[in-house]
Design a protein around this motif. Sequence first.
Motif, mmCIF file in Angstrom:
data_model
loop_
_atom_site.group_PDB
_atom_site.id
_atom_site.type_symbol
_atom_site.label_atom_id
_atom_site.label_comp_id
_atom_site.label_asym_id
_atom_site.label_seq_id
_atom_site.Cartn_x
_atom_site.Cartn_y
_atom_site.Cartn_z
ATOM 1 N N LYS A 172 -1.947 -0.707 14.454
ATOM 2 C CA LYS A 172 -2.249 0.017 13.298
ATOM 3 C C LYS A 172 -3.593 0.391 13.293
ATOM 4 C CE LYS A 172 0.269 -2.379 9.283
ATOM 5 N NZ LYS A 172 -0.144 -2.840 8.318
ATOM 6 N N GLN A 173 -4.655 -1.120 14.296
ATOM 7 C CA GLN A 173 -5.894 -0.405 14.790
ATOM 8 C C GLN A 173 -5.681 0.441 15.782
ATOM 9 O OE1 GLN A 173 -8.815 -3.190 14.249
ATOM 10 N NE2 GLN A 173 -10.103 -2.258 15.017
ATOM 11 N N PHE A 239 -6.379 -6.710 1.876
ATOM 12 C CA PHE A 239 -6.961 -4.914 1.711
ATOM 13 C C PHE A 239 -5.973 -4.357 2.024
ATOM 14 C CE2 PHE A 239 -9.043 -6.102 4.954
ATOM 15 C CZ PHE A 239 -9.288 -5.731 5.717
ATOM 16 N N SER A 240 -5.700 -2.998 2.202
ATOM 17 C CA SER A 240 -4.481 -2.032 2.675
ATOM 18 C C SER A 240 -4.934 -1.412 3.843
ATOM 19 C CB SER A 240 -3.716 -0.840 1.739
ATOM 20 O OG SER A 240 -2.852 -0.983 2.342
ATOM 21 N N ARG A 241 -4.392 -1.150 4.751
ATOM 22 C CA ARG A 241 -5.357 -0.803 6.242
ATOM 23 C C ARG A 241 -4.374 0.071 6.639
ATOM 24 N NH1 ARG A 241 -8.488 -3.961 10.429
ATOM 25 N NH2 ARG A 241 -8.220 -5.577 9.661
ATOM 26 N N ASP A 242 -3.204 1.135 5.201
ATOM 27 C CA ASP A 242 -2.287 1.668 5.321
ATOM 28 C C ASP A 242 -2.526 3.217 4.267
ATOM 29 O OD1 ASP A 242 -0.369 -0.022 7.319
ATOM 30 O OD2 ASP A 242 0.200 -1.133 5.481
ATOM 31 N N PRO A 244 -5.061 6.059 3.857
ATOM 32 C CA PRO A 244 -6.019 6.664 4.918
ATOM 33 C C PRO A 244 -8.011 6.397 4.010
ATOM 34 C CG PRO A 244 -4.709 8.366 3.641
ATOM 35 C CD PRO A 244 -4.538 7.497 2.674
ATOM 36 N N ILE A 245 -8.259 5.443 3.207
ATOM 37 C CA ILE A 245 -9.613 5.188 3.379
ATOM 38 C C ILE A 245 -9.075 3.881 3.419
ATOM 39 C CG2 ILE A 245 -9.202 7.232 0.646
ATOM 40 C CD1 ILE A 245 -9.051 5.579 -0.678
ATOM 41 N N LYS A 246 -11.141 3.706 3.476
ATOM 42 C CA LYS A 246 -11.213 2.517 3.788
ATOM 43 C C LYS A 246 -11.917 1.931 2.450
ATOM 44 C CE LYS A 246 -12.185 2.505 8.343
ATOM 45 N NZ LYS A 246 -13.172 1.961 9.949
ATOM 46 N N PHE A 247 -11.779 0.711 2.031
ATOM 47 C CA PHE A 247 -10.082 0.083 2.084
ATOM 48 C C PHE A 247 -10.110 0.215 0.424
ATOM 49 C CE2 PHE A 247 -12.074 -0.807 6.105
ATOM 50 C CZ PHE A 247 -11.267 -0.839 7.098
ATOM 51 N N PRO A 248 -8.895 0.280 0.223
ATOM 52 C CA PRO A 248 -8.436 -0.163 -1.203
ATOM 53 C C PRO A 248 -7.648 -1.951 -1.441
ATOM 54 C CG PRO A 248 -6.695 1.110 -0.441
ATOM 55 C CD PRO A 248 -7.889 0.940 0.612
ATOM 56 N N VAL A 254 3.566 -6.119 -0.359
ATOM 57 C CA VAL A 254 3.451 -6.274 0.589
ATOM 58 C C VAL A 254 2.096 -7.716 0.628
ATOM 59 C CG1 VAL A 254 1.588 -5.472 2.792
ATOM 60 C CG2 VAL A 254 3.081 -4.254 1.194
ATOM 61 N N LEU A 255 1.296 -8.215 0.076
ATOM 62 C CA LEU A 255 0.735 -10.289 0.062
ATOM 63 C C LEU A 255 2.144 -10.476 0.139
ATOM 64 C CD1 LEU A 255 -1.987 -10.816 -0.565
ATOM 65 C CD2 LEU A 255 -2.073 -10.620 -2.890
ATOM 66 N N ARG A 256 2.164 -10.616 -0.815
ATOM 67 C CA ARG A 256 3.204 -11.334 -1.202
ATOM 68 C C ARG A 256 4.566 -12.025 0.471
ATOM 69 N NH1 ARG A 256 7.883 -12.885 -5.620
ATOM 70 N NH2 ARG A 256 9.454 -14.141 -4.225
#
Length: 317
Positions: A172-173, A239-242, A244-248, A254-256
Amino acid sequence: MIQLTGTFLDEVTHDIAPHNWGPAEWARDFDAMRAVGIDTVVLIRCGYRRRATFESAVLRERMGTYPVYLDLVDLFLRQAERCGMAFYFGTYDSGTFWTAGRYQEEADLNKALADEVVERYGDRPAFRGWYISHEIDAYDEGVMTVYEDLAAHLRGLKDQPIFISPYIRGVKQFGDAALSLGEHVRSWADVFARLDGLVDVVAFQDGNVSLGDLPEFLAENRRLAAAHGLTSWSNVESFSRDVPIKFPPIDHRVLRYKMEAAAAAGVDKLITFEFSHFLSPHSVYPAARNLYLRQVEFLESQGFDGADARALHAAAR
């Protein structure tokens, strides 16, 4: 029960928005943490470059830090004590020395700072451990010397658990430069061999690998840690890396999934980066209050009494 029981506290950062909270706002957020079962808080770093969480003579003299108008270390310790939580103190990141190969300067600065911290806060009952804030994703000889020197010093000052939260060099990074699972395992076997007896807990960040690959990485991380006598936690990023903004705040589904995968791997504790920004009903991000409610519902599905958390969520409107 599958539950997040720890969180980082991030108020000296460079890539997420500040809360602009004072003591009252922090107190209500600690209440919200406690209401969903958090018993451990970790100051992710006590300072970064010229910013600091308390007025440190060491940092002011050596790094020219800006004035500190609110002692956040004292504030966090008081709230942890009030809420019956353990507090881990995070070390200083110069943002300069260690990234430029000046490893001994980084270690020496942190050792002097740790002396000051123990003199100032060492007798506080909530002070239960140390967090070495310097993050790596693979074996790094220079950073090994920082870990070794600093961990030995911290242990001698205040013999409490020491932990690290490295990241995975995942797709992802890092894309094509990511490490395969086998490469990751070989590299971290070398890291843990060097840290034997110096570091007690490792909590790998879980957000850099694909969800499909995550269970295998979690299982190998747990196996590696156990082989070297380390307690294994998982840093379940909220937080999400998926996008296009940092970071919502992350999608709760997904957390679960990540929490369930970590529990299946047999880790000892689930912590998160980071409750107050991404999972709190008081967050600067509106989506975080929805994530909090979804988390309460998930906990209730396992028999957790979410009445206090629901009341705090309603009061935050």
